[in-house]
Write a protein that holds these residues in place. Structure first.
Motif, PDB file in Angstrom:
ATOM      1  N   SER A 133       2.178   1.779  -3.504  1.00  0.00           N
ATOM      2  CA  SER A 133       1.145   2.276  -4.422  1.00  0.00           C
ATOM      3  C   SER A 133       0.836   3.746  -4.182  1.00  0.00           C
ATOM      4  O   SER A 133       0.468   4.467  -5.102  1.00  0.00           O
ATOM      5  CB  SER A 133      -0.141   1.454  -4.263  1.00  0.00           C
ATOM      6  OG  SER A 133      -0.709   1.643  -2.969  1.00  0.00           O
ATOM      7  N   ARG A 134       1.024   4.201  -2.919  1.00  0.00           N
ATOM      8  CA  ARG A 134       0.776   5.617  -2.609  1.00  0.00           C
ATOM      9  C   ARG A 134       2.020   6.477  -2.800  1.00  0.00           C
ATOM     10  O   ARG A 134       1.971   7.676  -2.573  1.00  0.00           O
ATOM     11  CB  ARG A 134       0.288   5.754  -1.153  1.00  0.00           C
ATOM     12  CG  ARG A 134      -1.080   5.153  -0.895  1.00  0.00           C
ATOM     13  CD  ARG A 134      -1.611   5.598   0.460  1.00  0.00           C
ATOM     14  NE  ARG A 134      -0.745   5.147   1.564  1.00  0.00           N
ATOM     15  CZ  ARG A 134      -0.922   4.001   2.226  1.00  0.00           C
ATOM     16  NH1 ARG A 134      -1.924   3.178   1.887  1.00  0.00           N
ATOM     17  NH2 ARG A 134      -0.121   3.676   3.206  1.00  0.00           N
TER      18      ARG A 134
ATOM     19  N   GLU B 173       0.664   5.481   6.719  1.00  0.00           N
ATOM     20  CA  GLU B 173      -0.588   5.518   5.963  1.00  0.00           C
ATOM     21  C   GLU B 173      -0.922   6.984   5.712  1.00  0.00           C
ATOM     22  O   GLU B 173      -1.234   7.717   6.641  1.00  0.00           O
ATOM     23  CB  GLU B 173      -1.713   4.844   6.738  1.00  0.00           C
ATOM     24  CG  GLU B 173      -1.536   3.345   6.882  1.00  0.00           C
ATOM     25  CD  GLU B 173      -2.717   2.697   7.584  1.00  0.00           C
ATOM     26  OE1 GLU B 173      -3.728   3.417   7.808  1.00  0.00           O
ATOM     27  OE2 GLU B 173      -2.633   1.500   7.912  1.00  0.00           O
TER      28      GLU B 173
ATOM     29  N   ALA C 103       0.832  -1.209   0.000  1.00  0.00           N
ATOM     30  CA  ALA C 103       0.000   0.000   0.000  1.00  0.00           C
ATOM     31  C   ALA C 103       0.865   1.256   0.000  1.00  0.00           C
ATOM     32  O   ALA C 103       0.565   2.251  -0.678  1.00  0.00           O
ATOM     33  CB  ALA C 103      -0.924   0.007   1.221  1.00  0.00           C
TER      34      ALA C 103
END
Length: 336
Positions: A4-5, A111, A1
């Motif tokens: 991908s960010r 995140e 993740a």
């Protein structure tokens, strides 16, 4: 993740080096939550912490608290280690417990830019650190030996100087002065080695110093100038020690015999270094020689060049001045 960010790898995460470490396939993996509690530990990671004396599983334990408990001397826990075991920054630190040592590398997990945990890579580097300590101890011991040898040689030189003051025979004074100069030349090599980390000598600085020592042999009526052309570079101890003595003898011979009765003179040492050969020319503008000299100093030079250095030596006999050509292989092959 994170990939991908675009949050991994970051510049501070991707860099490797002495303080950030380089990941390896065999590293143990520990997953931490935001509070530093272990949520997963691979078998390799568990084995690493068993090596430190941990008797229970890592999962569910606070890694910062566990690391602090394992280290008996709390003063040894520096800020870097506490930051790494908590996963707050992409950094590396060693966790030492007794004779065992773990290398820990932290990779913060984020995140949308907010830290949510971390991945800790761990590796048992006990044997590697032991070898590093042995090398450091060995290097320090070798440098101390060179320092003590230099001091001992200087003591010998001082004793020779004292002895020369007590003798009246001119030949004895000259012989003691020559011996003192040779001892000082060797002492200079050991002095350079005592400050070196790789057993290599800055030969340009050493030659300049030894030439000044030899120039002092000139009589007050003669002004001697010494010149160094080209570069010797760094040389290993096995070459530097005999070569320094060879150059000292050649320069001293030019000063003592080449300029006798002259008001001034110039001694030039020229170095031409190639990949595997060092070519040296020692020349003066004093009295020439009809044939190669046969004195003690000349015999010392021949022995050192041919036997110790495995090189070639040639005296250029001419009416005005003297020139000595040396060719020294930089890859030592001692003759037996």
């Amino acid at each position: 993740a994170m990939v991908s960010r675009g949050e991994f790898p970051r510049a501070e995460d991707s860099a490797t080096g002495a303080r950030r470490g380089a990941p390896r396939v065999g590293d143990g993996v520990v997953r931490l939550d935001q509070e530093g509690v272990v949520t997963y530990a691979s078998p390799n990671a568990q084995s690493c912490f068993y090596r430190l004396g941990l008797t229970e599983g890592l999962v569910g334990l606070s890694l910062p608290a566990t690391a602090a408990a394992l280290v008996a001397d709390r003063s040894a826990i520096d800020e870097t280690l506490s930051t790494v075991v908590a996963g707050r920054a992409a950094w590396r630190a060693d966790l030492n417990v007794g004779t065992a040592c773990l290398s820990l590398r932290a990779i913060p997990v984020t995140e949308h830019g907010k830290r949510s945990g971390a991945v800790i890579l761990c590796r048992d580097v006990t044997e590697l650190r032991r070898r590093e300590r042995e090398l450091i101890t060995k290097d320090a011991t070798i440098r101390e030996i060179h320092h003590r040898v230099k001091n001992n040689l200087q003591t010998v030189s001082a004793l020779l100087r004292m002895q020369s003051r007590r003798v009246e025979a001119t030949e004895a004074k000259v012989a003691l002065a020559d011996a003192m100069r040779r001892v000082q030349s060797i002492a200079l090599v050991h002095d350079s080695l005592s400050g070196s980390l790789d057993e290599r000598v800055d030969m340009d600085r050493l030659v300049s110093t030894t030439m000044h020592l030899s120039a002092d042999l000139a009589t007050p009526e003669t002004k001697v100038e010494t010149r160094v052309e080209g570069r010797f570079g760094l040389l290993g101890a096995d070459i530097a020690s005999p070569l320094a003595l060879v150059i000292t003898e050649l320069v001293a011979n030019a000063v003592e015999h080449g300029f006798a009765g002259l008001p001034a003179g110039v001694v030039t040492v020229e170095a031409r270094r190639q990949e595997e050969v060092l070519q040296i020319t020692v020349s003066d503008n004093g009295h020439g020689v009809e044939k190669a000299p046969e004195g003690l100093g000349s015999n010392i030079v021949r022995t050192l060049v041919t036997n110790e250095l495995g090189g070639n030596l040639h005296w250029d006999t001419r009416a005005q001045g003297t020139q000595v050509n040396l060719e020294i292989p930089l890859v030592m092959t001692r003759r037996t």
